[in-house]
Design a protein around this motif. Structure first.
Motif: not given
Length: 121
Positions: A1-6, A97-118
């Motif tokens: 798994q891949v996580q994006l933490q903002e 982020a576009g992430v490749q997890r394995y050699y010759r694997g496809t790049y998949y798009q992952y998203w963070g959970q979001g952070t509020q800017v006011t």
């Protein structure tokens, strides 16, 4: 798994600055483009800025000259320095982020959970 933490969102007065960070972790072989998007209430998600693995950048017209995107490839982290903030910049900011997890694997798009800017006027 891949996580994006903002982190780094918050409340700031117009004219102020904030710096957002987003760290990617997990099963990662390679990361292609990284970027920031934002979504204001009642509006569609829109591109803010992107940066390639080589450091080339792209910005939305509305933030050019005020925001700067950068990345640290060794830390799998992307940053967004936001200066001269305006109330119109108020939104939830998402890391991508576009992430490749394995050699010759496809790049998949992952998203963070979001952070509020006011930005208050």
């Amino acid at each position: 798994q891949v996580q994006l933490q903002e982190s780094g969102g918050g409340l700031v007065q117009a004219g102020g600055s904030l710096r957002l960070s987003c760290a990617a972790s997990g099963s990662i072989l390679s990361i292609d483009d990284m970027g920031w998007y934002r979504q204001a209430p009642g509006k569609q998600r829109e591109l803010v800025a992107t940066v390639t693995s080589g450091g080339s950048t792209n910005y939305a017209d509305s933030v050019k000259g005020r925001f700067t995107i950068s990345r640290d490839n060794g830390k799998n982290t992307v940053y967004l320095q936001m200066n001269s903030l305006e109330p119109e910049d108020t939104a939830v900011y998402y890391c991508n982020a576009g992430v490749q997890r394995y050699y010759r694997g496809t790049y998949y798009q992952y998203w963070g959970q979001g952070t509020q800017v006011t930005v208050s006027s």
